[in-house]
Design an enzyme around this catalytic site. Sequence first.
Site, PDB file in Angstrom:
ATOM      1  N   GLU A   1      37.992  86.071  -3.558  1.00  0.00           N
ATOM      2  CA  GLU A   1      38.612  85.362  -2.435  1.00  0.00           C
ATOM      3  C   GLU A   1      37.841  85.761  -1.175  1.00  0.00           C
ATOM      4  OE1 GLU A   1      42.790  84.598   0.017  1.00  0.00           O
ATOM      5  OE2 GLU A   1      42.561  86.456  -1.111  1.00  0.00           O
TER       6      GLU A   1
ATOM      7  N   ASN B   1      30.796  90.791   5.321  1.00  0.00           N
ATOM      8  CA  ASN B   1      30.761  89.412   5.811  1.00  0.00           C
ATOM      9  C   ASN B   1      30.354  88.505   4.649  1.00  0.00           C
ATOM     10  OD1 ASN B   1      30.015  86.954   7.105  1.00  0.00           O
ATOM     11  ND2 ASN B   1      29.558  88.087   8.979  1.00  0.00           N
TER      12      ASN B   1
ATOM     13  N   ASP C   1      39.655  80.586   8.665  1.00  0.00           N
ATOM     14  CA  ASP C   1      39.726  80.313  10.106  1.00  0.00           C
ATOM     15  C   ASP C   1      39.160  78.916  10.372  1.00  0.00           C
ATOM     16  OD1 ASP C   1      40.729  82.883  10.689  1.00  0.00           O
ATOM     17  OD2 ASP C   1      38.716  83.733  10.634  1.00  0.00           O
TER      18      ASP C   1
ATOM     19  N   LYS D   1      36.267  74.073  17.369  1.00  0.00           N
ATOM     20  CA  LYS D   1      35.244  73.532  18.286  1.00  0.00           C
ATOM     21  C   LYS D   1      33.970  73.189  17.513  1.00  0.00           C
ATOM     22  CE  LYS D   1      36.931  75.917  22.325  1.00  0.00           C
ATOM     23  NZ  LYS D   1      36.993  77.223  22.952  1.00  0.00           N
TER      24      LYS D   1
ATOM     25  N   ASP E   1      46.554  75.006   5.801  1.00  0.00           N
ATOM     26  CA  ASP E   1      47.577  74.191   6.479  1.00  0.00           C
ATOM     27  C   ASP E   1      46.911  73.282   7.514  1.00  0.00           C
ATOM     28  OD1 ASP E   1      46.861  76.574   8.014  1.00  0.00           O
ATOM     29  OD2 ASP E   1      48.144  75.635   9.526  1.00  0.00           O
TER      30      ASP E   1
ATOM     31  N   THR F   1      49.810  82.958  -0.094  1.00  0.00           N
ATOM     32  CA  THR F   1      49.141  83.972   0.722  1.00  0.00           C
ATOM     33  C   THR F   1      50.056  84.296   1.914  1.00  0.00           C
ATOM     34  OG1 THR F   1      48.012  82.572   2.346  1.00  0.00           O
ATOM     35  CG2 THR F   1      46.993  82.737   0.176  1.00  0.00           C
ATOM     36  N   GLU F   2      49.687  85.319   2.676  1.00  0.00           N
ATOM     37  CA  GLU F   2      50.474  85.677   3.864  1.00  0.00           C
ATOM     38  C   GLU F   2      50.527  84.500   4.842  1.00  0.00           C
ATOM     39  OE1 GLU F   2      48.261  87.811   2.496  1.00  0.00           O
ATOM     40  OE2 GLU F   2      49.212  89.787   2.367  1.00  0.00           O
ATOM     41  N   TYR F   3      49.360  83.878   5.095  1.00  0.00           N
ATOM     42  CA  TYR F   3      49.330  82.752   6.037  1.00  0.00           C
ATOM     43  C   TYR F   3      50.090  81.555   5.496  1.00  0.00           C
ATOM     44  CZ  TYR F   3      46.368  84.417   9.796  1.00  0.00           C
ATOM     45  OH  TYR F   3      45.900  85.087  10.900  1.00  0.00           O
ATOM     46  N   GLU F   4      50.005  81.348   4.194  1.00  0.00           N
ATOM     47  CA  GLU F   4      50.693  80.206   3.586  1.00  0.00           C
ATOM     48  C   GLU F   4      52.204  80.322   3.797  1.00  0.00           C
ATOM     49  OE1 GLU F   4      49.449  79.720  -0.408  1.00  0.00           O
ATOM     50  OE2 GLU F   4      50.807  78.061  -0.835  1.00  0.00           O
TER      51      GLU F   4
HETATM   52  N1  SAM Z   1      43.417  84.432   3.115  1.00  0.00           N
HETATM   53  C1  SAM Z   1      44.402  85.120   3.941  1.00  0.00           C
HETATM   54  C2  SAM Z   1      45.713  84.374   3.954  1.00  0.00           C
HETATM   55  O1  SAM Z   1      45.716  83.202   3.535  1.00  0.00           O
HETATM   56  O2  SAM Z   1      46.730  84.960   4.341  1.00  0.00           O
HETATM   57  C3  SAM Z   1      43.870  85.369   5.370  1.00  0.00           C
HETATM   58  C4  SAM Z   1      43.647  84.142   6.213  1.00  0.00           C
HETATM   59  S1  SAM Z   1      43.001  84.544   7.836  1.00  0.00           S
HETATM   60  C5  SAM Z   1      43.346  83.107   8.767  1.00  0.00           C
HETATM   61  C6  SAM Z   1      41.240  84.407   7.585  1.00  0.00           C
HETATM   62  C7  SAM Z   1      40.569  85.736   7.242  1.00  0.00           C
HETATM   63  O3  SAM Z   1      39.200  85.485   6.938  1.00  0.00           O
HETATM   64  C8  SAM Z   1      40.571  86.742   8.400  1.00  0.00           C
HETATM   65  O4  SAM Z   1      41.137  87.956   7.953  1.00  0.00           O
HETATM   66  C9  SAM Z   1      39.100  86.892   8.764  1.00  0.00           C
HETATM   67  O5  SAM Z   1      38.781  88.201   9.215  1.00  0.00           O
HETATM   68  C10 SAM Z   1      38.416  86.550   7.463  1.00  0.00           C
HETATM   69  N2  SAM Z   1      37.041  86.041   7.638  1.00  0.00           N
HETATM   70  C11 SAM Z   1      36.628  85.100   8.515  1.00  0.00           C
HETATM   71  N3  SAM Z   1      35.313  84.899   8.411  1.00  0.00           N
HETATM   72  C12 SAM Z   1      34.859  85.734   7.438  1.00  0.00           C
HETATM   73  C13 SAM Z   1      33.585  86.000   6.885  1.00  0.00           C
HETATM   74  N4  SAM Z   1      32.492  85.365   7.325  1.00  0.00           N
HETATM   75  N5  SAM Z   1      33.489  86.903   5.898  1.00  0.00           N
HETATM   76  C14 SAM Z   1      34.596  87.565   5.449  1.00  0.00           C
HETATM   77  N6  SAM Z   1      35.841  87.365   5.947  1.00  0.00           N
HETATM   78  C15 SAM Z   1      35.965  86.452   6.930  1.00  0.00           C
END
Ligand code: SAM
Length: 212
Positions: A44, A96, A118, A122, A154, A191-194
Amino acid sequence: MRTRNKPWAAERLADYPHYAVPVPENVKGNWSEDFGNHNPLHIEVGTGKGRFVTEMARANPDVNYIGIELSESVIVTALDRVIEADLPNVKLLNINAEDLTAVFEKGEVHRVYLNFSDPWPKNRHEKRRLTYKKFLDLYKTVLPEKGEIHFKTDNQGLFEYSLQSFSAYGLLLTYVSLDLHKSDFEGNIMTEYEEKFSNKGQRIYRCEVQYQ
Ligand code: SAM
């Protein structure tokens, strides 16, 4: 994801190298040995606080899971979950997604999950979206032939953008739901966000795509 900076996070991650792999580049090509079996490996990307990978690992003991997360302050919460679950088939990498090919060989990853990535709405931030073509190239490099990406969000704008990006890349759309929680899809792990967004009444979009 807004999270307070946690200066102690690095130390805590270092205390659990079995779960939060400290130098994953050293394991490239040897993840099966690291897990101690030849089960498929699902990752994931952007795992956040880790509920999805942990609960998927509990539900599917014959699959290995790795949660990949950029933010040290966020992944340290995922680590707490993984420690508590104490499962042999889930690990975390604080890297990353741009560095995926430094830690996995071609074909070493069998499926990529993107959950509530995320949206970067933009236009000038398009290249940061995890469904931008640069990332589709990276996933292709670590997946086998006909490897899959499973994506849910979402965010309607990100979903539409991603469908276009997948299509322009030549990926085959094998599943789509415009309202996951009202669909007949079985075995969804929230997921937490879901949970947060669906509690607010927002619908969840989901798709599966396959490389050709
Ligand atoms: N998947 C989780 C959920 O659904 O609850 C977290 C969603 S959160 C909006 C997005 C996560 O992706 C953040 O914790 C962010 O730090 C991570 N993220 C964003 N860009 C990333 C990247 N290039 N590599 C690894 N993680 C990344």
